[in-house]
Design a protein around this motif. Sequence first.
Motif, short mmCIF file in Angstrom:
data_model
loop_
_atom_site.label_atom_id
_atom_site.label_comp_id
_atom_site.label_asym_id
_atom_site.label_seq_id
_atom_site.Cartn_x
_atom_site.Cartn_y
_atom_site.Cartn_z
N LEU A 51 -5.05 4.79 6.97
CA LEU A 51 -5.11 5.29 5.60
C LEU A 51 -6.41 4.87 4.92
CD1 LEU A 51 -2.16 5.03 3.14
CD2 LEU A 51 -4.33 4.11 2.46
N GLY A 52 -6.77 3.59 5.09
CA GLY A 52 -8.00 3.10 4.50
C GLY A 52 -9.20 3.86 5.02
N PHE A 53 -9.23 4.07 6.33
CA PHE A 53 -10.34 4.81 6.93
C PHE A 53 -10.42 6.23 6.36
CE2 PHE A 53 -11.26 7.98 10.26
CZ PHE A 53 -12.62 7.77 10.37
N ALA A 91 -0.69 2.02 9.94
CA ALA A 91 -0.67 3.03 8.88
C ALA A 91 -1.72 2.70 7.83
CB ALA A 91 0.72 3.10 8.25
N MET A 92 -1.78 1.42 7.46
CA MET A 92 -2.74 1.00 6.43
C MET A 92 -4.18 1.19 6.88
SD MET A 92 -1.48 -2.43 4.71
CE MET A 92 -0.43 -3.01 5.99
N ALA A 93 -4.45 0.79 8.13
CA ALA A 93 -5.83 0.87 8.62
C ALA A 93 -6.28 2.32 8.65
CB ALA A 93 -5.93 0.25 10.00
#
Lengths: 324, 295, 392
Positions: free
Chosen positions: A120-122, A116-118
Amino acid sequence: MGRKNWLIMLGAAIFIGVFPWLVMPFKAVSHYVDVMVFAGIFSLVCIGLSLLMGYAGQISLAQAAFFGIGAYTSGILTSKFGVNPWLAMGGGTVVCATVAWVVGVPSLRLKGHYLAMATLGFGVIVNIIFAEEVNWTGGPSGMIDIPYLRMFGRKITSDLAWYYLVWGIVFLVLIFCFHVLHSRVGRALRAIHEDERAAESVGVPTAGFKVRVFMLSAVLASIAGSLYTHYVTCLNPSSFNLMWSIRFVLMVMVGGMQSLWGALVGTVLMTFVGNEWLQVFAELEILAYGAILLVVALFLPGGIVSIGGFRRKRRQSALEGAGT
Amino acid sequence: MGTDFLQYVISGITIGAIYAMVAIGYNIIYSVTEIINFAQGEFVMLGGLFAVFFAGTLHLPLYLAFICAVAVAGCIGLAMDRFIIGRARESSVLSLIIITIAVSILLKGSAMLGWGKDPYSLPAFSSGGPIMVAGAAIQPQALWIIGICALVVISLTLFFRKSVYGQAMLACANNPQAARLVGIPVRYMVFLSFILSAAIGAAAGVIITPVSMMEYERGALLGLKGFGAAALGGLGQFFGALVAGLILGLAESFCAGYLSSGYKDAVALVLLLMVLFLKPEGLFGNREAARLKKF
Amino acid sequence: MKSAKNLIGLTVLGLLITAAVLFWSKGEGIAAEKEPYKIGAVFSITGGASLLGEPEKKTAEMIRDEINKQGGIDGHPLELIIYDDETDPTKCNLAVKKLIKKDEVPVIIGPSTSGTSLAVVGVAEEAQVPLVSCAASYKIVTPVETHKWIFKVAGSDSHVVGKMFDYMKSKKVSKIGIMTVSDGFGASGREELVRLAPEYGITIVADERYGPQDTDLSAQLTKIRSAQPDAVVNWSTGPTQVLAVKNWRDLGMDKIPLYQSHGFGNLKNLELAGKAAEGVILPLARVNVGNLLPDDQPQKKVIMEYTKSYDERYKEPVSSFGGHAWDSMHIAIAALKAVGPDPAKIRDHIENTKDFVGQHGIFKMSPQDHNGLSKDDLEMVVVKDGKWALAK
């Protein structure tokens, strides 16, 4: 593709076909056709996301970014280079698939919160690029002068033409996706979802399948983005920000992520809820929106399509494994 | 040149300390429940706005307003767990993500109705102009921010390492069943984690309001940056969160100063992606421990 | 038992009488009132630009009530339909379509921001309904040939920049550092600053950007300081412009004067910035400085009236954004009064608006100019003792 799905599809197609003629005679709801055009565009994004979330068990908070990459590719190619809009749409899918591959290979090794974080960051990075590369994208003040879509030598401007175009594409995509799910690929995806390690041990190339589904979802989002570009004929980074990525996930969740129909129902419903039905609350709208989400997530974790008990058992078992 | 560098370092550390405190809020809840609370940023916003309410509207002295704001936020954190998250403990990760997002929307909406859309400010904790060090200006408030952040990190580390309660909380995270068997009231430990995390978020909100003001929309972005810091340092790592927060703050500040101010926000995220791809458990996370976690 | 029957009988009788009265009074109401005139409005009441949309909505509602209290437009009550676009282009697009199809309004005012306005230009153009935007970007109304139905009441950023550069030249400023927020407002301002600087012989030595929710601008200001400009220009709305003032003061950059955009024109910003704002210079529309104007200034009367009634009703000072809503509302009302609810006639009437005295200037619309303002409609203002003062 199963018989039951064909029947539902037939029913849905008839409903979509007559819907404009049901609402247009009544002034108070005549603009529902416009809402449905957007709902159709968003449906394309959500069908892809549903494949990824419900069938492959991976979460992505970057769908709005792919939606935007498709939209801006179309916008830039048509307005700055005079490329035919349909060719530009194809160009968008190629760009999106490539980007999805580059991002997907390392990301999809991650799980749950980390994935989810990766994503989201992208997604946020892509949005910043939209806002900063002013010479290409027009930046935050927007990109204008995007040509209309043409079909058989005629400009598509009327809302009704857009309605049938968009929903026609949605049904084509649905048929395609059901075929994928009922092929070897679909069985592999379900195996991954149930137990990734077991799937791997019997020889399913899990990593490759996950990346391919991710790419498919990106391509669908890209097509949606191209349609959006030519429908609105103006692009602004704020249509593709993190909030929209979250909204797409919510649409799939609310509908029910274990069936593609859930994505469709959820998208149409949430588009109406977000743009239409909550407006009576005026300032309280944001609270009502939050409350609806909360109620669905707490009491209807299987989404709207689970209400009827329709295929409950399979979905329940799948849900328990969701996101792991 | 040297002056500019120093100035970038100072503003980087100040904002980094805030990111670190938000990241610690994520970590506390994650350590105990393995939930990522996406509403964490809203507690920062609520802390700032409640302090404005207590200090500006009720005319309480600043230190009392600070305490009251943190206490109120703690109560909201407790209520959030008691009435909402507690009911969904068995839900899937996805449902929990949606639930915490829904809570953040509700908190933000309530703040909008309560305070309106204008930004608010607080007086600085200590009066006086900026302190000049080799040409670079340090605001007294920045020292407060760094000091309070350090205090929070040290006391939390002591709490979790040395005190019975801290140990009990960590035990709940590792194995709730076993924790229950040895007589730890798991439920209360979860309550405590939500209170602590909301309170720390709110404290961060109060201390930056004099510098950067606060309005109802601010929570999401601070939450996102704090989340980045938490992931960068390794979920559940307090010391890692502190270092990662400072790294993020400094990276942003240097990017704005030497590269491109427009891409400042992207730098932090590129850093986050690189860490996720190369060392997914975070800079200070333990690979073995990360594998044991549910998610 | 008997009493129960009586009670039922009485209730039924009561209901019948109420129904009769309602029916009768409604019938009379229709006879007495003419058909209402509609104005559609789309503002960013929530979301990123809520600071713009909020006063716009309040102003529009206040004007509606004033008009209806005076008996409406030639006896037609004024019906105002406001939708919130949440500062989202997609929602804005849908809201305008809804106004056109469902509510069948003959004229639309808003949207609040350039981004949302650009997303609906095509819709209004296609449906042939006049739209009076409250946003600044020149792209909204140019080229006029393809923007026949679109007008805007906010002065272009080129006017603001032109006014500011004129003043700078008189102060012998030749090198400036600029910092702009990366949203529609800041981006549009940046475009004009960069485009017009060479014309005025001004060099931009630093060009910095930041996000609308940033909490610290010291890095950007430090970078600007090291480029040694004669002045700093900040271009944003919302909290970041106060942040810019505070950081500028804290970094001890007093010797490099700070210029703000017209977005700073809200007394709340002065309250928030406090003493730090002393000496900040900005071009402002006259709506913000009504009390400083000489009595013979033609706008003075309408500005003072608006300022007074807005303050009485909402207990807060007027902002330039509310002024846009005032201008667009009154331009629409004037057109409705003159030609009735016919979109094509309203369009023609608005296009021929001459010497309309508004909050933001004296509008002189023409088929070539769908804005009608110029840089002469602005004043250079400096912050003095926590208040605005005309800059000399």
